[in-house]
Write an enzyme that holds these catalytic residues in place. Structure first.
Site, mmCIF file in Angstrom:
data_model
loop_
_atom_site.group_PDB
_atom_site.id
_atom_site.type_symbol
_atom_site.label_atom_id
_atom_site.label_comp_id
_atom_site.label_asym_id
_atom_site.label_seq_id
_atom_site.Cartn_x
_atom_site.Cartn_y
_atom_site.Cartn_z
ATOM 1 C CB SER A 203 1.415 2.033 4.229
ATOM 2 O OG SER A 203 0.156 2.640 4.086
ATOM 3 C CD GLU A 336 1.172 5.773 11.012
ATOM 4 O OE1 GLU A 336 1.295 6.118 9.813
ATOM 5 O OE2 GLU A 336 1.805 4.832 11.524
ATOM 6 C CG HIS A 442 1.302 6.978 6.414
ATOM 7 N ND1 HIS A 442 1.134 5.881 7.237
ATOM 8 C CD2 HIS A 442 1.135 6.517 5.142
ATOM 9 C CE1 HIS A 442 0.860 4.821 6.504
ATOM 10 N NE2 HIS A 442 0.869 5.173 5.227
#
Length: 512
Positions: A203, A336, A442
């Site tokens: 990320s 995600e 995510h």
């Protein structure tokens, strides 16, 4: 590195000696070599007083042997916005001694020269710590016979406040560059090869890893890159927008926001350095809440274009060839954006028009600079493919594309055209019993990369991992460790993973 079974008892760094400890490797990895852990090693001076907001300065060093059995404190931060997905954890932060790193090194054989993986945590440029047990590097070090390094770096306003006239811009990114310099200068003492460094992250950490790999000041220290779930659809913050965020932040603190960009910045900086960190975090929390909206992942402050180490957007730099011959492993999880939308009550009330507005505002590059027909066509195409999906679910699917997946494809296509193809993956495993609310959300791959299931006891994204999950962790972590070690995610016991060469049937490795 000194030979002997207990070499970890005294390791010499440029600033002083440290004593580590043997680190247990995950149960079941019976053939793994022993690993030594060194935690909480300072790589820069404490960013306090006159050093708050300043570029990282060398640590003053210490006498005697420093106990490196425990990680240092996290940098100042508020709660993570993804607690509802990853699970809650208490954050023990302090500005003093927060710029530290952690090293895990296989200790089975004397000598140096092992490849090195420097891995940066995510957290939206606002939360996280390299010292958390989520990111314990022992198993990864054992899987690939590599030296693993994690680190803290400044976050939120302390890492990304923008005061250009006072010389403040991207100190968080500068911290990460300082980590690479520390590795270059010290990692041989831990058995690592300073010429064999892979920089990776997830990320926000992936975003930073790629930025460091293409920045003129740091790219010479990077041999390979691992980029997990990077928000490639989020361009660096433009200076004008960053100045606006800084002004709003100052106003919330009762300081003159109009000072941003003017001669009074230095005066305001002195006042900011005198305030308790708690006040800065409270003001930043208010600013974040004021700007929060379902489907928007950008925090108020994050890396600024034209600031330190970011002369060009990372994706553009890759397209222009700045990554050179460095290897690249890059990918996403399948779902995600569920992490950012699924539990948001406001999103559940969204209509088609609400979603179209977000698409036009946040994805102008994807939908033709605000062209209403482009956004509407994309939405309606998704709706036809998923007739039972709500507007919020369609937003989740669309935003997963424009913020994460599409950027991976474009970067991989560019690397293939340059003759240096990347390895591309998608992680598809969701928690057992999931009804589709989260899916492979995510951060879902993190326990599988590090094999740290026990560090996520109440994590909705993980659920209750069984034998199959542990088998997947060995395959996933093993492939990543092999890439850091050799430049290819292939090896004994691993599935055949071919590089992404583009064309009608590009190669993507699916996990889970």
């Amino acid at each position: 590195m000194a030979a002997g079974r207990a070499w970890w008892r005294t390791v010499e760094t440029e600033r002083g000696r440290v004593c580590g400890e043997p680190a247990p490797v995950a149960e079941g990895d019976v053939d793994a070599p022993p690993v030594a852990a060194f935690r909480g090693i300072p790589y820069a001076a404490s960013p306090v007083g006159a050093l708050r907001f300043a570029p990282p300065r060398p640590h003053e060093g210490w006498s005697g042997v420093r106990d490196a059995a425990r990680p240092g404190p996290a940098v100042p931060q508020g709660p993570s916005r993804l607690e509802c997905v990853m699970g809650r954890r208490a954050v023990d932060w302090s500005e003093d001694d927060c710029l530290t790193l952690n090293v895990w090194s296989p200790a089975g054989a004397a000598g140096a020269g092992r490849p090195v993986l420097v891995w940066f945590h995510g957290g939206g440029f606002s939360s996280g710590s390299g010292g958390w047990d989520w990111y314990d590097g022992a198993r990864l070090a054992a899987l690939g016979d590599v030296v693993v390094v994690t680190a803290n770096y400044r976050l939120g306003p302390l890492g990304y406040l923008y005061l250009p006239e006072a010389g403040v811009g991207n100190p968080g990114l500068q911290d990460q560059a300082a980590v690479l310099r520390w590795v270059r200068d010290n990692i041989a003492a831990f058995g690592g090869d300073p010429a064999g460094v892979t920089v990776g992250g997830q990320s926000a950490g992936a975003y930073a890893a790629l930025a460091l790999a293409v920045a003129p000041e740091t790219r010479g220290m990077v041999r390979r890159v691992i980029a997990q779930s990077g928000p490639w659809g989020l361009p660096p913050q433009e200076p004008e927008a960053a100045a606006g965020s800084a002004a709003a932040f100052l106003d919330l603190l009762g300081l003159p926001g109009k000072a941003v960009g003017g001669a009074r910045e230095a005066e305001v900086l002195r006042e900011l350095r005198a305030l308790p960190a708690e006040r800065l975090l409270a003001a930043y929390a208010r600013l974040s809440a004021d700007r929060a909206r379902p489907g928007r992942i950008a925090p108020p402050m994050y890396p600024v274009l034209g600031g330190a180490l970011l002369p060009t957007p990372p994706r553009q730099a890759v397209a222009e060839g700045a990554l050179g011959g460095a290897g690249l492993l890059i990918g996403t999880v399948r779902d995600e954006m569920t992490a950012f939308v699924a539990f948001d009550e406001r999103a559940r009330a969204f209509t088609r028009d609400d979603v179209l507005r977000i698409m036009r505002e946040d994805a102008r590059d994807t939908f033709g600079g605000g062209d209403r027909d482009a956004a509407a066509c994309a939405y309606d195409d998704l709706a036809r493919l998923r007739p039972d999906a709500s507007p919020a679910e369609l937003l989740t699917e669309a935003a997963t594309g424009w913020l994460f997946r599409d950027g991976v494809t474009r970067i991989a296509e560019r690397r293939a055209a340059q003759g240096t193809p990347a390895y591309v993956y998608r992680f598809d495993r969701g928690p057992d019993g999931d009804d589709g609310t989260l899916g492979a959300t995510h951060c879902a791959e993190l326990p599988f990369l590090f094999g740290t299931f026990d560090a996520y006891p109440d994590s909705p994204m993980l659920g209750r991992p069984g034998t199959d999950a542990r088998r997947l962790a060995r395959a996933f972590g093993g492939a990543f460790a092999a890439f850091a070690a050799t430049g290819t995610p292939n090896g004994p016991g691993l599935a055949d993973w071919r590089p992404y060469c583009g064309g009608p049937a590009p190669e993507v490795m699916y996990f889970g």
